[in-house]
Design a protein around this motif. Structure first.
Motif, PDB file in Angstrom:
ATOM      1  N   VAL A  53     -31.483  35.969  21.764  1.00 14.66           N
ATOM      2  CA  VAL A  53     -30.195  36.506  22.228  1.00 14.66           C
ATOM      3  C   VAL A  53     -30.535  37.455  23.374  1.00 14.66           C
ATOM      4  CG1 VAL A  53     -28.154  37.863  21.642  1.00 14.66           C
ATOM      5  CG2 VAL A  53     -29.140  36.307  19.959  1.00 14.66           C
ATOM      6  N   ALA A  54     -30.284  36.994  24.585  1.00 14.39           N
ATOM      7  CA  ALA A  54     -30.746  37.732  25.764  1.00 14.39           C
ATOM      8  C   ALA A  54     -30.196  39.147  25.825  1.00 14.39           C
ATOM      9  CB  ALA A  54     -30.365  36.965  27.030  1.00 14.39           C
ATOM     10  N   THR A  55     -29.005  39.358  25.278  1.00 13.18           N
ATOM     11  CA  THR A  55     -28.418  40.693  25.343  1.00 13.18           C
ATOM     12  C   THR A  55     -29.179  41.693  24.470  1.00 13.18           C
ATOM     13  OG1 THR A  55     -26.818  39.901  23.699  1.00 13.18           O
ATOM     14  CG2 THR A  55     -26.089  39.998  25.980  1.00 13.18           C
ATOM     15  N   VAL A  56     -29.804  41.213  23.400  1.00 16.45           N
ATOM     16  CA  VAL A  56     -30.627  42.101  22.570  1.00 16.45           C
ATOM     17  C   VAL A  56     -31.833  42.577  23.373  1.00 16.45           C
ATOM     18  CG1 VAL A  56     -32.063  42.244  20.501  1.00 16.45           C
ATOM     19  CG2 VAL A  56     -29.868  41.061  20.405  1.00 16.45           C
ATOM     20  N   PHE A  57     -32.453  41.652  24.102  1.00 11.83           N
ATOM     21  CA  PHE A  57     -33.572  42.030  24.976  1.00 11.83           C
ATOM     22  C   PHE A  57     -33.089  42.963  26.077  1.00 11.83           C
ATOM     23  CE2 PHE A  57     -36.082  41.330  28.824  1.00 11.83           C
ATOM     24  CZ  PHE A  57     -37.351  41.664  28.361  1.00 11.83           C
ATOM     25  N   LEU A  58     -31.904  42.745  26.591  1.00 13.59           N
ATOM     26  CA  LEU A  58     -31.347  43.605  27.636  1.00 13.59           C
ATOM     27  C   LEU A  58     -31.181  45.030  27.118  1.00 13.59           C
ATOM     28  CD1 LEU A  58     -30.123  44.032  30.438  1.00 13.59           C
ATOM     29  CD2 LEU A  58     -27.934  43.213  29.530  1.00 13.59           C
ATOM     30  N   VAL A  59     -30.733  45.167  25.876  1.00 12.18           N
ATOM     31  CA  VAL A  59     -30.588  46.489  25.273  1.00 12.18           C
ATOM     32  C   VAL A  59     -31.948  47.175  25.183  1.00 12.18           C
ATOM     33  CG1 VAL A  59     -30.050  47.689  23.113  1.00 12.18           C
ATOM     34  CG2 VAL A  59     -28.467  45.993  24.021  1.00 12.18           C
ATOM     35  N   TYR A  60     -32.963  46.429  24.733  1.00  7.91           N
ATOM     36  CA  TYR A  60     -34.320  46.996  24.679  1.00  7.91           C
ATOM     37  C   TYR A  60     -34.796  47.383  26.071  1.00  7.91           C
ATOM     38  CZ  TYR A  60     -39.396  46.892  24.947  1.00  7.91           C
ATOM     39  OH  TYR A  60     -40.700  47.186  25.244  1.00  7.91           O
ATOM     40  N   PHE A  77     -27.805  58.439  23.266  1.00 10.11           N
ATOM     41  CA  PHE A  77     -26.464  58.518  23.861  1.00 10.11           C
ATOM     42  C   PHE A  77     -26.013  57.157  24.386  1.00 10.11           C
ATOM     43  CE2 PHE A  77     -27.229  63.171  24.153  1.00 10.11           C
ATOM     44  CZ  PHE A  77     -26.080  63.571  23.503  1.00 10.11           C
ATOM     45  N   LEU A  78     -26.955  56.347  24.850  1.00 14.90           N
ATOM     46  CA  LEU A  78     -26.613  54.994  25.282  1.00 14.90           C
ATOM     47  C   LEU A  78     -26.027  54.188  24.123  1.00 14.90           C
ATOM     48  CD1 LEU A  78     -26.814  52.554  27.312  1.00 14.90           C
ATOM     49  CD2 LEU A  78     -29.089  52.144  26.334  1.00 14.90           C
ATOM     50  N   GLY A  79     -26.758  54.136  23.003  1.00 15.03           N
ATOM     51  CA  GLY A  79     -26.281  53.379  21.852  1.00 15.03           C
ATOM     52  C   GLY A  79     -25.011  53.962  21.253  1.00 15.03           C
ATOM     53  N   PHE A  80     -24.984  55.286  21.108  1.00 20.82           N
ATOM     54  CA  PHE A  80     -23.829  55.936  20.494  1.00 20.82           C
ATOM     55  C   PHE A  80     -22.577  55.739  21.337  1.00 20.82           C
ATOM     56  CE2 PHE A  80     -21.097  59.377  19.114  1.00 20.82           C
ATOM     57  CZ  PHE A  80     -21.325  59.424  17.748  1.00 20.82           C
ATOM     58  N   THR A  81     -22.722  55.758  22.660  1.00 20.43           N
ATOM     59  CA  THR A  81     -21.568  55.602  23.549  1.00 20.43           C
ATOM     60  C   THR A  81     -20.899  54.250  23.356  1.00 20.43           C
ATOM     61  OG1 THR A  81     -22.474  57.112  25.207  1.00 20.43           O
ATOM     62  CG2 THR A  81     -20.825  55.533  25.955  1.00 20.43           C
ATOM     63  N   PHE A  82     -21.698  53.186  23.284  1.00 27.65           N
ATOM     64  CA  PHE A  82     -21.110  51.860  23.156  1.00 27.65           C
ATOM     65  C   PHE A  82     -20.581  51.589  21.744  1.00 27.65           C
ATOM     66  CE2 PHE A  82     -23.458  51.192  27.078  1.00 27.65           C
ATOM     67  CZ  PHE A  82     -22.512  50.488  27.813  1.00 27.65           C
ATOM     68  N   LEU A  83     -21.129  52.262  20.758  1.00 27.60           N
ATOM     69  CA  LEU A  83     -20.559  52.141  19.411  1.00 27.60           C
ATOM     70  C   LEU A  83     -19.264  52.947  19.305  1.00 27.60           C
ATOM     71  CD1 LEU A  83     -23.703  52.418  17.089  1.00 27.60           C
ATOM     72  CD2 LEU A  83     -22.501  50.351  17.814  1.00 27.60           C
ATOM     73  N   ALA A  84     -19.235  54.114  19.934  1.00 28.59           N
ATOM     74  CA  ALA A  84     -18.071  55.007  19.853  1.00 28.59           C
ATOM     75  C   ALA A  84     -17.053  54.657  20.929  1.00 28.59           C
ATOM     76  CB  ALA A  84     -18.529  56.454  19.976  1.00 28.59           C
ATOM     77  N   ASN A  85     -16.657  53.385  20.974  1.00 25.29           N
ATOM     78  CA  ASN A  85     -15.751  52.946  22.038  1.00 25.29           C
ATOM     79  C   ASN A  85     -14.283  53.283  21.757  1.00 25.29           C
ATOM     80  OD1 ASN A  85     -15.177  51.024  20.036  1.00 25.29           O
ATOM     81  ND2 ASN A  85     -16.607  49.565  20.942  1.00 25.29           N
ATOM     82  N   ASP A  86     -14.032  54.014  20.671  1.00 24.47           N
ATOM     83  CA  ASP A  86     -12.682  54.504  20.411  1.00 24.47           C
ATOM     84  C   ASP A  86     -12.722  55.994  20.062  1.00 24.47           C
ATOM     85  OD1 ASP A  86      -9.909  54.112  20.265  1.00 24.47           O
ATOM     86  OD2 ASP A  86      -9.964  53.887  18.095  1.00 24.47           O
ATOM     87  N   THR A  87     -13.701  56.681  20.616  1.00 21.03           N
ATOM     88  CA  THR A  87     -13.885  58.113  20.410  1.00 21.03           C
ATOM     89  C   THR A  87     -13.653  58.837  21.726  1.00 21.03           C
ATOM     90  OG1 THR A  87     -15.520  57.700  18.679  1.00 21.03           O
ATOM     91  CG2 THR A  87     -15.491  59.908  19.637  1.00 21.03           C
ATOM     92  N   TRP A  88     -12.932  59.949  21.664  1.00 19.83           N
ATOM     93  CA  TRP A  88     -12.588  60.681  22.875  1.00 19.83           C
ATOM     94  C   TRP A  88     -13.850  61.015  23.671  1.00 19.83           C
ATOM     95  CZ3 TRP A  88     -13.740  65.405  25.042  1.00 19.83           C
ATOM     96  CH2 TRP A  88     -12.932  65.797  26.119  1.00 19.83           C
ATOM     97  N   GLY A  89     -13.813  60.809  24.964  1.00 18.30           N
ATOM     98  CA  GLY A  89     -14.946  61.074  25.837  1.00 18.30           C
ATOM     99  C   GLY A  89     -15.813  59.852  26.028  1.00 18.30           C
ATOM    100  N   PHE A  90     -16.299  59.295  24.916  1.00 16.10           N
ATOM    101  CA  PHE A  90     -17.149  58.108  24.990  1.00 16.10           C
ATOM    102  C   PHE A  90     -16.337  56.873  25.381  1.00 16.10           C
ATOM    103  CE2 PHE A  90     -19.265  60.959  21.978  1.00 16.10           C
ATOM    104  CZ  PHE A  90     -20.530  61.020  22.531  1.00 16.10           C
ATOM    105  N   SER A  91     -15.103  56.803  24.888  1.00 17.85           N
ATOM    106  CA  SER A  91     -14.280  55.628  25.184  1.00 17.85           C
ATOM    107  C   SER A  91     -13.986  55.511  26.676  1.00 17.85           C
ATOM    108  CB  SER A  91     -12.972  55.688  24.392  1.00 17.85           C
ATOM    109  OG  SER A  91     -12.231  56.850  24.736  1.00 17.85           O
ATOM    110  N   PHE A  92     -13.894  56.637  27.368  1.00 23.19           N
ATOM    111  CA  PHE A  92     -13.645  56.602  28.816  1.00 23.19           C
ATOM    112  C   PHE A  92     -14.790  55.895  29.538  1.00 23.19           C
ATOM    113  CE2 PHE A  92     -14.345  58.579  33.003  1.00 23.19           C
ATOM    114  CZ  PHE A  92     -13.148  58.227  33.623  1.00 23.19           C
ATOM    115  N   ILE A  93     -16.030  56.167  29.102  1.00 21.75           N
ATOM    116  CA  ILE A  93     -17.199  55.541  29.737  1.00 21.75           C
ATOM    117  C   ILE A  93     -17.218  54.048  29.455  1.00 21.75           C
ATOM    118  CG2 ILE A  93     -19.723  55.523  29.829  1.00 21.75           C
ATOM    119  CD1 ILE A  93     -19.654  58.465  28.993  1.00 21.75           C
ATOM    120  N   THR A  94     -16.970  53.661  28.203  1.00 15.71           N
ATOM    121  CA  THR A  94     -17.029  52.242  27.853  1.00 15.71           C
ATOM    122  C   THR A  94     -15.925  51.446  28.557  1.00 15.71           C
ATOM    123  OG1 THR A  94     -15.710  52.692  25.850  1.00 15.71           O
ATOM    124  CG2 THR A  94     -18.105  52.658  25.624  1.00 15.71           C
TER     125      THR A  94
END
Length: 371
Positions: free
Chosen positions: A104-111, A274-291
Motif C-alpha cells: 500500500v504505497a500510501t503507508v510507505f509515503l507516511v513512513y 503532530f503529523l499523525g495526530f493532525t490527520f487523525l484529529a480531522n474534526d478537532t478545532w485547529g487541526f481540522s483547519f489544516i486537514t
C-alpha cells in the motif's frame, strides 16, 4: 502461517520500540531508568487501542508497517551515529525485510514523511549544536557530514523500494486521472472521509479510537452486530476510558519531560507526532483547519481517504516513545529519592541535573504506582 506472521510482527514491533528507546532515546537517563522506560514504551506500543484495531482484522501490509517501523528508525539512528559499512548493511537489511509495507504505497509515503521530518530535525539540531560550540559563523551551521549521511539514508530507502516505487510514480505522473475518476473512488471516497471524521474529535483521537468501532458484520447467530462488539461495550465503562486518557496524558508528560531534559532524540519525533495526530484529529478545532486545506487537493483526498489506517500506527509509535520518556523520568526521580534517603545527604548537595529528574519524578510518582 498467517497467524504466525501477524503475531511475529507484534513481537517484532514491541522488541523494536524497546531497543530504539534503550539504545538511543533514553540513553541519558541511566541504565535502570532507561530499561523501565523501554519496557513501558514497548508495552504501550503493543497494547494500545490503535494497535488493537489494526490487528483485529489484520492485513500483512499494516502488520509489517507496525513491526518494522521502530527498527527502521533504530537503523537510521545507528547509521547516523556511526556511519560504518556494517551499520549501512544493517539498515539495508531492515529496509529489505520491511519492503512489503509498500504494497500500500500510501503507508510507505507516511513512513517517508516521518523519515524526512526526523532527518531534517536531526540535521538542524546537529548544525545548531555545532554552531554554538564554535565561533558562531554561518558556515559552522551547515553539518556537511550529517547532511551526507542523511542523503545516504534516503538514497538507500529509495533504491530498496525502487522496483515498485518507480512504476507507481510513473502512473501518478501519466495516468492518475484513471484512479481519481474511477466510479468506486467517486462513490466511496467522501463516505470514507466522513466515517473517519466521525472519530476525528479530540476525545476519540486521544484514545486512538477509529471507525472500526462502527463496522458491523453478521454473527453466527444470524444477527448483525459490531465487529468489535466486546470492545464497544468495554469502552462504555468510564474507568476504562479514564485509563486511556491517563496513558495519553503520560505521553504528553513525556513530551514536556523531553523538552525539559533536552532529550534530542525524543524531540525529533515531536513533528512526526503532530503529523499523525493532525490527520487523525480531522474534526478537532485547529487541526481540522489544516486537514481541510490538504483535502481540497483531489489527489490528496484520494490517497488519504482512510487517514486512520495510515496514521494510527505512526501516532501510537510516537506516543509509545513519549510514554517511555515519561516513565524513565519518573523512575529516575524515584531512584534518586531512595538514594538520597539511604545516603542521608542534604538535598542541596544533589547534582543539578539530577534535581530535574527528581522534581519531575516526585510530582508524578503516584501515577507510576497506579500503572
Amino acid at each position: 502461517f498467517l497467524y504466525f506472521f501477524h503475531f511475529s510482527m507484534l513481537l517484532t514491533g514491541a522488541l523494536g520500540i524497546y531497543f530504539l528507546l534503550k539504545d538511543f532515546v533514553l540513553e541519558k537517563y541511566g541504565e535502570s531508568a532507561k530499561k523501565w522506560g523501554a519496557v513501558a514504551g514497548a508495552v504501550f506500543y503493543l497494547f494500545n487501542l490503535g494497535t488493537l484495531q489494526m490487528f483485529y482484522l489484520p492485513w500483512e501490509t499494516f502488520s509489517t508497517h507496525f513491526g518494522f517501523l521502530p527498527w527502521l528508525f533504530w537503523g537510521v539512528f545507528r547509521y547516523l551515529k556511526e556511519p560504518s559499512k556494517k551499520n549501512l548493511l544493517i539498515f539495508i537489511l531492515i529496509n529489505i525485510l520491511s519492503v512489503s509495507q509498500g504494497y500500500v504505497a500510501t503507508v510507505f509515503l507516511v513512513y517517508l514523511m516521518a523519515l524526512g521530518l526526523v532527518l531534517t530535525g536531526y540535521v538542524i539540531a546537529r548544525g545548531f549544536a555545532s554552531w554554538r560550540s564554535r565561533t558562531g559563523l554561518l558556515r559552522h551551521f551547515i553539518p556537511r557530514n550529517d547532511i551526507k549521511n542523511s542523503i545516504v539514508v534516503l538514497f538507500v530507502t529509495f533504491c530498496v523500494n525502487a522496483f515498485w516505487l518507480l512504476p507507481n510514480l510513473y502512473f501518478v505522473i501519466s495516468d492518475v486521472g484513471v484512479n481519481t475518476g474511477a466510479k468506486i473512488s467517486q462513490m466511496a471516497t467522501e463516505n470514507n472521509l466522513l466515517l473517519n471524521k466521525k472519530y476525528g474529535d479530540f476525545k476519540n483521537v486521544a484514545l486512538l479510537k477509529g471507525f472500526w468501532f462502527d463496522n458491523v458484520e453478521i454473527q453466527s447467530s444470524g444477527k448483525t452486530d459490531f465487529i468489535m462488539g466486546d470492545w464497544v461495550a468495554r469502552l462504555q465503562n468510564p474507568y476504562v476510558m479514564g485509563i486511556g486518557y491517563l496513558l495519553f496524558g503520560l505521553a504528553i508528560l513525556g513530551i514536556l519531560a523531553g523538552i525539559k531534559t533536552k532529550n534530542k532524540y525524543s524531540l525529533l519525533f515531536l513533528p512526526v507526532f503532530f503529523l499523525g495526530f493532525t490527520f487523525l484529529a480531522n474534526d478537532t478545532w485547529g487541526f481540522s483547519f489544516i486537514t481541510k486545506l490538504f483535502y481540497k487537493l483531489p489527489l490528496f483526498s484520494q490517497i488519504f481517504r482512510f487517514p486512520f489506517t495510515k496514521f494510527a500506527i505512526l501516532t501510537a509509535f510516537c506516543e509509545a516513545i513519549f510514554y517511555g520518556v515519561a516513565v524513565s523520568v519518573i523512575a529516575k526521580g524515584l531512584s534518586l529519592k531512595q538514594s538520597h534517603k539511604k545516603s542521608g545527604l542534604p538535598r542541596r548537595f544533589a547534582p543539578r541535573n539530577d534535581i530535574v529528574f527528581k522534581d519531575l519524578g516526585l510530582k508524578f510518582s503516584t501515577l507510576l504506582y497506579i500503572l
